[in-house]
Design a protein around this motif. Structure first.
Motif, PDB file in Angstrom:
ATOM      1  N   UNK A  98     -47.601 -52.419   8.821  1.00  0.00           N
ATOM      2  CA  UNK A  98     -47.244 -51.696  10.043  1.00  0.00           C
ATOM      3  C   UNK A  98     -46.713 -50.284   9.806  1.00  0.00           C
ATOM      4  N   UNK A  99     -45.845 -50.052   8.801  1.00  0.00           N
ATOM      5  CA  UNK A  99     -45.371 -48.681   8.577  1.00  0.00           C
ATOM      6  C   UNK A  99     -46.482 -47.708   8.215  1.00  0.00           C
ATOM      7  N   UNK A 100     -47.476 -48.177   7.441  1.00  0.00           N
ATOM      8  CA  UNK A 100     -48.559 -47.255   7.077  1.00  0.00           C
ATOM      9  C   UNK A 100     -49.488 -47.006   8.260  1.00  0.00           C
ATOM     10  N   UNK A 101     -49.629 -47.992   9.130  1.00  0.00           N
ATOM     11  CA  UNK A 101     -50.389 -47.796  10.366  1.00  0.00           C
ATOM     12  C   UNK A 101     -49.721 -46.713  11.211  1.00  0.00           C
ATOM     13  N   UNK A 102     -48.398 -46.776  11.327  1.00  0.00           N
ATOM     14  CA  UNK A 102     -47.662 -45.756  12.085  1.00  0.00           C
ATOM     15  C   UNK A 102     -47.855 -44.373  11.471  1.00  0.00           C
ATOM     16  N   UNK A 103     -47.826 -44.317  10.143  1.00  0.00           N
ATOM     17  CA  UNK A 103     -48.027 -43.029   9.450  1.00  0.00           C
ATOM     18  C   UNK A 103     -49.410 -42.456   9.768  1.00  0.00           C
ATOM     19  N   UNK A 104     -50.428 -43.298   9.704  1.00  0.00           N
ATOM     20  CA  UNK A 104     -51.795 -42.823   9.960  1.00  0.00           C
ATOM     21  C   UNK A 104     -51.937 -42.350  11.399  1.00  0.00           C
ATOM     22  N   UNK A 105     -51.402 -43.113  12.328  1.00  0.00           N
ATOM     23  CA  UNK A 105     -51.507 -42.753  13.742  1.00  0.00           C
ATOM     24  C   UNK A 105     -50.748 -41.476  14.077  1.00  0.00           C
ATOM     25  N   UNK A 106     -49.574 -41.318  13.478  1.00  0.00           N
ATOM     26  CA  UNK A 106     -48.686 -40.230  13.867  1.00  0.00           C
ATOM     27  C   UNK A 106     -48.818 -38.971  13.021  1.00  0.00           C
ATOM     28  N   UNK A 107     -49.318 -39.110  11.792  1.00  0.00           N
ATOM     29  CA  UNK A 107     -49.325 -37.960  10.876  1.00  0.00           C
ATOM     30  C   UNK A 107     -50.710 -37.491  10.457  1.00  0.00           C
ATOM     31  N   UNK A 108     -51.724 -38.326  10.639  1.00  0.00           N
ATOM     32  CA  UNK A 108     -53.076 -37.932  10.246  1.00  0.00           C
ATOM     33  C   UNK A 108     -53.951 -37.787  11.490  1.00  0.00           C
ATOM     34  N   UNK A 109     -54.592 -36.680  11.599  1.00  0.00           N
ATOM     35  CA  UNK A 109     -55.499 -36.447  12.730  1.00  0.00           C
ATOM     36  C   UNK A 109     -56.911 -36.860  12.307  1.00  0.00           C
ATOM     37  N   UNK A 120     -59.136 -61.295   1.738  1.00  0.00           N
ATOM     38  CA  UNK A 120     -58.442 -61.882   2.887  1.00  0.00           C
ATOM     39  C   UNK A 120     -57.982 -60.796   3.848  1.00  0.00           C
ATOM     40  N   UNK A 121     -57.382 -59.739   3.308  1.00  0.00           N
ATOM     41  CA  UNK A 121     -56.871 -58.654   4.156  1.00  0.00           C
ATOM     42  C   UNK A 121     -57.996 -57.983   4.931  1.00  0.00           C
ATOM     43  N   UNK A 122     -59.099 -57.687   4.248  1.00  0.00           N
ATOM     44  CA  UNK A 122     -60.227 -57.030   4.919  1.00  0.00           C
ATOM     45  C   UNK A 122     -60.811 -57.935   5.996  1.00  0.00           C
ATOM     46  N   UNK A 123     -61.044 -59.198   5.647  1.00  0.00           N
ATOM     47  CA  UNK A 123     -61.658 -60.125   6.599  1.00  0.00           C
ATOM     48  C   UNK A 123     -60.758 -60.419   7.792  1.00  0.00           C
ATOM     49  N   UNK A 124     -59.447 -60.299   7.603  1.00  0.00           N
ATOM     50  CA  UNK A 124     -58.511 -60.577   8.708  1.00  0.00           C
ATOM     51  C   UNK A 124     -58.674 -59.596   9.861  1.00  0.00           C
ATOM     52  N   UNK A 125     -59.168 -58.380   9.564  1.00  0.00           N
ATOM     53  CA  UNK A 125     -59.311 -57.358  10.602  1.00  0.00           C
ATOM     54  C   UNK A 125     -57.982 -56.818  11.112  1.00  0.00           C
ATOM     55  N   UNK A 126     -56.890 -57.079  10.383  1.00  0.00           N
ATOM     56  CA  UNK A 126     -55.565 -56.673  10.853  1.00  0.00           C
ATOM     57  C   UNK A 126     -55.430 -55.159  10.943  1.00  0.00           C
ATOM     58  N   UNK A 127     -55.905 -54.455   9.934  1.00  0.00           N
ATOM     59  CA  UNK A 127     -55.842 -52.991   9.983  1.00  0.00           C
ATOM     60  C   UNK A 127     -56.683 -52.459  11.143  1.00  0.00           C
ATOM     61  N   UNK A 128     -57.850 -53.042  11.358  1.00  0.00           N
ATOM     62  CA  UNK A 128     -58.717 -52.611  12.467  1.00  0.00           C
ATOM     63  C   UNK A 128     -57.995 -52.765  13.796  1.00  0.00           C
ATOM     64  N   UNK A 129     -57.361 -53.923  13.975  1.00  0.00           N
ATOM     65  CA  UNK A 129     -56.656 -54.199  15.234  1.00  0.00           C
ATOM     66  C   UNK A 129     -55.491 -53.241  15.432  1.00  0.00           C
ATOM     67  N   UNK A 130     -54.704 -53.018  14.374  1.00  0.00           N
ATOM     68  CA  UNK A 130     -53.512 -52.189  14.490  1.00  0.00           C
ATOM     69  C   UNK A 130     -53.847 -50.703  14.658  1.00  0.00           C
ATOM     70  N   UNK A 131     -54.957 -50.259  14.053  1.00  0.00           N
ATOM     71  CA  UNK A 131     -55.303 -48.839  14.131  1.00  0.00           C
ATOM     72  C   UNK A 131     -56.093 -48.474  15.381  1.00  0.00           C
ATOM     73  N   UNK A 132     -56.510 -49.482  16.136  1.00  0.00           N
ATOM     74  CA  UNK A 132     -57.130 -49.229  17.437  1.00  0.00           C
ATOM     75  C   UNK A 132     -58.390 -48.405  17.370  1.00  0.00           C
ATOM     76  N   UNK A 133     -58.332 -47.189  17.896  1.00  0.00           N
ATOM     77  CA  UNK A 133     -59.521 -46.338  17.984  1.00  0.00           C
ATOM     78  C   UNK A 133     -59.907 -45.676  16.664  1.00  0.00           C
ATOM     79  N   UNK A 134     -59.068 -45.823  15.654  1.00  0.00           N
ATOM     80  CA  UNK A 134     -59.389 -45.268  14.343  1.00  0.00           C
ATOM     81  C   UNK A 134     -60.253 -46.296  13.604  1.00  0.00           C
TER      82      UNK A 134
END
Length: 267
Positions: A98-109, A120-134
Motif C-alpha cells: 500500500x505505501x508504494x501504491x500511494x507513492x506511485x499515485x501521488x508522486x509519479x505522473x 502469487x503476487x502477480x496472479x493475485x492482481x492486487x497491484x492492479x486493483x490498488x493502482x486503478x487506472x494505472x
C-alpha cells in the motif's frame, strides 16, 4: 499497554524484509527492532493461499508475543492476503504494497508501470486493483526470491533470470520507465537490476513501508525517539544467509540471530 520501548516487528518469508529493516535503521536508529524470517518455508510465492495464511499466523503470533507495537509485513505475497486475517489481531499491521501504491499515485505522473514479483503476487492482481487506472504489466518469477534467500547469489545467473522477466514486461508494456520490485528480496540485488537496465527506475517498496511505519508510530505517540535501538533476528532456517545479506546491504548487524525452534508446519 504498548509503549515507546516496545519493538517494531518486521516479518517476511526469508531475508527479503531486511530491506525494510535497513530503511528503518537509516530513518530512526533509536527504535527497537525484531525480525522474523521463515527461511525454512521460503518462497511463499509458490505456495497456496491456505498455506501462506497458516504460516503468516504463526509469524504474527510470535511477534505479538514479543510485544510488537506494530508489525511491518515486509512480504508482497503475504500483503496480498493479509486483510483476510488482520482483523483477528489487535496490533496494527502495515503491508509493504500500500505505501508504494500511494507513492506511485501521488508522486509519479504515469499511466503504466512494470512489476517483477512472485507468481502469487502477480496472479493475485492486487497491484492492479490498488493502482486503478494505472496499467500494471507484471511478470512472476518462481526462482528469484529463493536465489536471493540462499545468500549464494551468482551475478551472471541473476542477470540471466532478470533479463528473461524484464524482457517479458517490456515486450508487453512497451515504453515503461518505472518497474516495481514487488518482492522485498529483490532490492537486495537492485544493483544487478540497474546494471542490466540502467534506464529504468526500479522502485523499492521497503523505503515507502519504513516511512509508513514511522508515520503511524508518530500518530500514536509511541515512536521511540531517544536512546539506542536494539535489533534481533529470529529465523526458522539457517543463520548464514542473514550474515551474507546484511553485509551486502551494509546495514547495522543484530545483537543475535536466534533459531526459532517452534514448527510453523504447513497444513
Amino acid at each position: 499497554m504498548l509503549t515507546k520501548n516496545n519493538p517494531i516487528g518486521v516479518m517476511d518469508s526469508g531475508v527479503g524484509g531486511l530491506t525494510t529493516v535497513k530503511e528503518l535503521q537509516k530513518l530512526i536508529s533509536t527504535e527497537n527492532l525484531i525480525y522474523f524470517g521463515d527461511n525454512k518455508n521460503v518462497p511463499y510465492g509458490n505456495k497456496t493461499e491456505e498455506e501462506i495464511i497458516h504460516l503468516t499466523r504463526g509469524a504474527i503470533e510470535f511477534l505479538i508475543s514479543e510485544g510488537a507495537k506494530v508489525i511491518a509485513v515486509a512480504c508482497n505475497t503475504i500483503s496480498t492476503i493479509i486483510d483476510k486475517i488482520a482483523a483477528d489481531y489487535d496490533v496494527k499491521i502495515i503491508k509493504v504494497i500500500d505505501p508504494v501504491v500511494d507513492y506511485i499515485k501521488n508522486s509519479l505522473n504515469v499511466d503504466k508501470v512494470g512489476l517483477i514479483a512472485t507468481n502469487f503476487t502477480v496472479k493475485s492482481g492486487y497491484y492492479d486493483k490498488m493502482l486503478g487506472n494505472i496499467k500494471v504489466y507484471g511478470k512472476g518469477s518462481p526462482e528469484l526470491a529463493a536465489m536471493v534467500d540462499s545468500g549464494k547469489i551468482d551475478r551472471e545467473e541473476a542477470k540471466r533470470v532478470i533479463r528473461i522477466h524484464m524482457e517479458d514486461v517490456l515486450r508487453a508494456g512497451g515504453d515503461i520507465k518505472h518497474v516495481i520490485l514487488g518482492c522485498t528480496h529483490y532490492p537486495i540485488i537492485k544493483d544487478i537490476f540497474q546494471e542490466c537496465y540502467p534506464e529504468i527506475n526500479f522502485i523499492n517498496p521497503a523505503y515507502e513501508q519504513a516511512v509508513a511505519v514511522i508515520n503511524y508510530l508518530n500518530e500514536k505517540s509511541i515512536l521511540k525517539d531517544e536512546g539506542t535501538g536494539s535489533f534481533n533476528v529470529y529465523t526458522t532456517g539457517a543463520s548464514d544467509p542473514y550474515n551474507v545479506i546484511m553485509n551486502m546491504l551494509n546495514m547495522s548487524m543484530p545483537e543475535e540471530i536466534i533459531k526459532y525452534e517452534k514448527e510453523l508446519a504447513l497444513l
